[in-house]
Design a protein around this motif. Structure first.
Motif, short mmCIF file in Angstrom:
data_model
loop_
_atom_site.label_atom_id
_atom_site.label_comp_id
_atom_site.label_asym_id
_atom_site.label_seq_id
_atom_site.Cartn_x
_atom_site.Cartn_y
_atom_site.Cartn_z
N ARG A 62 0.91 -1.22 -0.04
CA ARG A 62 0.06 0.02 -0.05
C ARG A 62 0.88 1.41 -0.05
O ARG A 62 0.69 2.05 -0.75
CB ARG A 62 -1.06 -0.09 1.15
CG ARG A 62 -1.86 0.92 1.15
CD ARG A 62 -3.28 0.67 2.29
NE ARG A 62 -2.49 0.42 3.61
CZ ARG A 62 -2.51 -0.78 4.19
NH1 ARG A 62 -3.03 -1.86 3.58
NH2 ARG A 62 -1.81 -0.82 5.32
N GLU A 63 1.92 1.43 0.92
CA GLU A 63 2.67 2.37 0.82
C GLU A 63 3.46 2.84 -0.43
O GLU A 63 3.46 3.83 -0.92
CB GLU A 63 3.91 2.17 1.90
CG GLU A 63 3.40 2.39 3.33
CD GLU A 63 4.55 2.09 4.25
OE1 GLU A 63 5.58 1.57 3.88
OE2 GLU A 63 4.35 2.30 5.73
N LYS A 64 3.84 1.36 -1.12
CA LYS A 64 4.72 1.57 -2.26
C LYS A 64 3.56 2.14 -3.32
O LYS A 64 4.08 3.18 -4.17
CB LYS A 64 5.04 0.15 -2.89
CG LYS A 64 6.63 0.24 -3.44
CD LYS A 64 7.60 1.05 -2.98
CE LYS A 64 8.84 0.63 -3.30
NZ LYS A 64 10.18 1.49 -2.91
N ASN A 65 2.38 1.85 -3.49
CA ASN A 65 1.35 2.02 -4.34
C ASN A 65 1.23 3.58 -4.14
O ASN A 65 1.04 4.17 -5.22
CB ASN A 65 0.14 1.21 -4.46
CG ASN A 65 0.32 -0.11 -4.82
OD1 ASN A 65 1.21 -0.19 -5.60
ND2 ASN A 65 -0.54 -0.97 -4.29
N GLU A 66 1.20 4.22 -2.98
CA GLU A 66 0.86 5.46 -2.77
C GLU A 66 2.24 6.44 -3.07
O GLU A 66 1.84 7.45 -3.73
CB GLU A 66 0.63 5.86 -1.19
CG GLU A 66 -0.94 5.22 -0.76
CD GLU A 66 -1.05 5.22 0.81
OE1 GLU A 66 -0.13 5.61 1.38
OE2 GLU A 66 -1.98 4.64 1.22
N LEU A 67 3.17 5.81 -2.84
CA LEU A 67 4.37 6.51 -3.16
C LEU A 67 4.53 6.86 -4.77
O LEU A 67 4.79 7.57 -5.14
CB LEU A 67 5.72 5.70 -2.71
CG LEU A 67 7.02 6.38 -2.77
CD1 LEU A 67 6.88 7.78 -1.93
CD2 LEU A 67 7.94 5.52 -2.05
N TYR A 68 4.23 5.72 -5.57
CA TYR A 68 4.28 5.77 -7.15
C TYR A 68 3.19 6.56 -7.48
O TYR A 68 3.27 6.97 -8.67
CB TYR A 68 4.46 4.49 -7.63
CG TYR A 68 5.87 3.90 -7.65
CD1 TYR A 68 6.88 4.31 -8.76
CD2 TYR A 68 6.59 3.35 -6.60
CE1 TYR A 68 7.98 3.92 -8.84
CE2 TYR A 68 7.72 2.99 -6.74
CZ TYR A 68 8.70 3.27 -7.57
OH TYR A 68 10.08 2.87 -7.64
N PRO A 90 7.32 13.70 0.31
CA PRO A 90 6.63 13.63 1.55
C PRO A 90 6.84 12.50 2.51
O PRO A 90 7.22 11.47 1.97
CB PRO A 90 5.18 13.73 1.13
CG PRO A 90 5.03 14.11 -0.10
CD PRO A 90 6.29 13.84 -0.60
N ASP A 91 6.68 12.48 3.74
CA ASP A 91 6.70 11.45 4.73
C ASP A 91 8.31 10.77 4.55
O ASP A 91 8.39 9.58 5.20
CB ASP A 91 5.66 10.55 4.65
CG ASP A 91 4.20 11.04 4.67
OD1 ASP A 91 4.09 11.91 5.55
OD2 ASP A 91 3.49 10.93 3.73
N GLY A 92 9.21 11.54 4.39
CA GLY A 92 10.55 11.21 4.25
C GLY A 92 11.05 10.37 3.39
O GLY A 92 12.11 9.61 3.38
N ALA A 93 10.21 10.18 2.15
CA ALA A 93 10.41 9.24 1.05
C ALA A 93 11.48 9.95 0.32
O ALA A 93 11.68 11.09 0.16
CB ALA A 93 9.06 8.87 0.48
N VAL A 94 12.10 9.32 -0.56
CA VAL A 94 12.91 9.61 -1.64
C VAL A 94 12.83 9.25 -3.12
O VAL A 94 12.34 7.84 -3.16
CB VAL A 94 14.42 9.49 -0.94
CG1 VAL A 94 15.56 9.89 -2.20
CG2 VAL A 94 14.58 10.30 0.18
N ALA A 95 12.79 10.11 -4.12
CA ALA A 95 13.07 9.46 -5.48
C ALA A 95 14.39 9.52 -5.76
O ALA A 95 15.23 10.48 -5.52
CB ALA A 95 12.09 10.29 -6.27
N MET A 96 14.86 8.63 -6.90
CA MET A 96 16.22 8.72 -7.12
C MET A 96 16.31 8.14 -8.62
O MET A 96 15.54 7.69 -9.13
CB MET A 96 16.93 7.44 -6.52
CG MET A 96 18.46 7.43 -6.97
SD MET A 96 19.61 6.34 -6.09
CE MET A 96 18.67 5.35 -5.17
N THR A 142 10.54 4.29 0.38
CA THR A 142 9.79 4.80 1.47
C THR A 142 10.95 5.27 2.54
O THR A 142 12.26 5.10 2.25
CB THR A 142 9.03 3.49 2.15
OG1 THR A 142 10.06 2.51 2.48
CG2 THR A 142 8.10 3.14 1.06
N GLU A 143 10.60 6.03 3.45
CA GLU A 143 11.60 6.25 4.45
C GLU A 143 12.33 5.21 4.97
O GLU A 143 13.58 5.32 5.17
CB GLU A 143 10.86 7.30 5.60
CG GLU A 143 11.84 7.65 6.53
CD GLU A 143 11.26 8.36 7.79
OE1 GLU A 143 11.84 9.11 8.56
OE2 GLU A 143 9.92 8.22 7.95
#
Length: 105
Positions: free
Chosen positions: A22-28, A56-62, A75-76
């Motif tokens: 769920r977290e991964k889906n929200e992140l993407y 947001p929420d400490g996540a990072v894109a690379m 995710t964070e």
């Protein structure tokens, strides 16, 4: 009793897996078109480099500067684990033995 505990642990594992998915889906699903990309100090715009953006929420894109359309998101917890691992040397490159026979072959 052990069988009940085993099912409980399995249920907990399934809950964790579902939460992570769920977290991964929200992140993407996040629109990151306006994020600010950062790279290591001292690199030039034309140089190949890794770039990151804080989400947001400490996540990072690379992404890679030479392939900016391909973006990985972490995710964070994933990012923290990666950074700590890198600091501990888990990803240090080891010199591969040279195969000089190719040069003379």
């Amino acid at each position: 009793m052990a069988e009940t505990e085993g099912k409980s642990a399995q249920a907990q594992d399934e809950d964790v897996a579902a939460r992570k998915e769920r977290e991964k889906n929200e992140l993407y699903a996040l629109d990151i078109s306006g994020v600010e990309w950062h790279s290591a100090p001292g690199t030039e715009a034309h140089e190949e480099r890794v770039e990151i953006a804080y989400l947001p929420d400490g996540a990072v894109a690379m992404r890679s500067s030479i392939e900016p359309e391909t973006v990985l998101r972490y995710t964070e917890a994933e990012w923290r684990a990666f950074v700590l691992g890198a600091r501990d040397g888990e990803f240090d490159l080891e010199s591969a033995p040279r195969d000089d026979s190719r040069a003379t072959g």
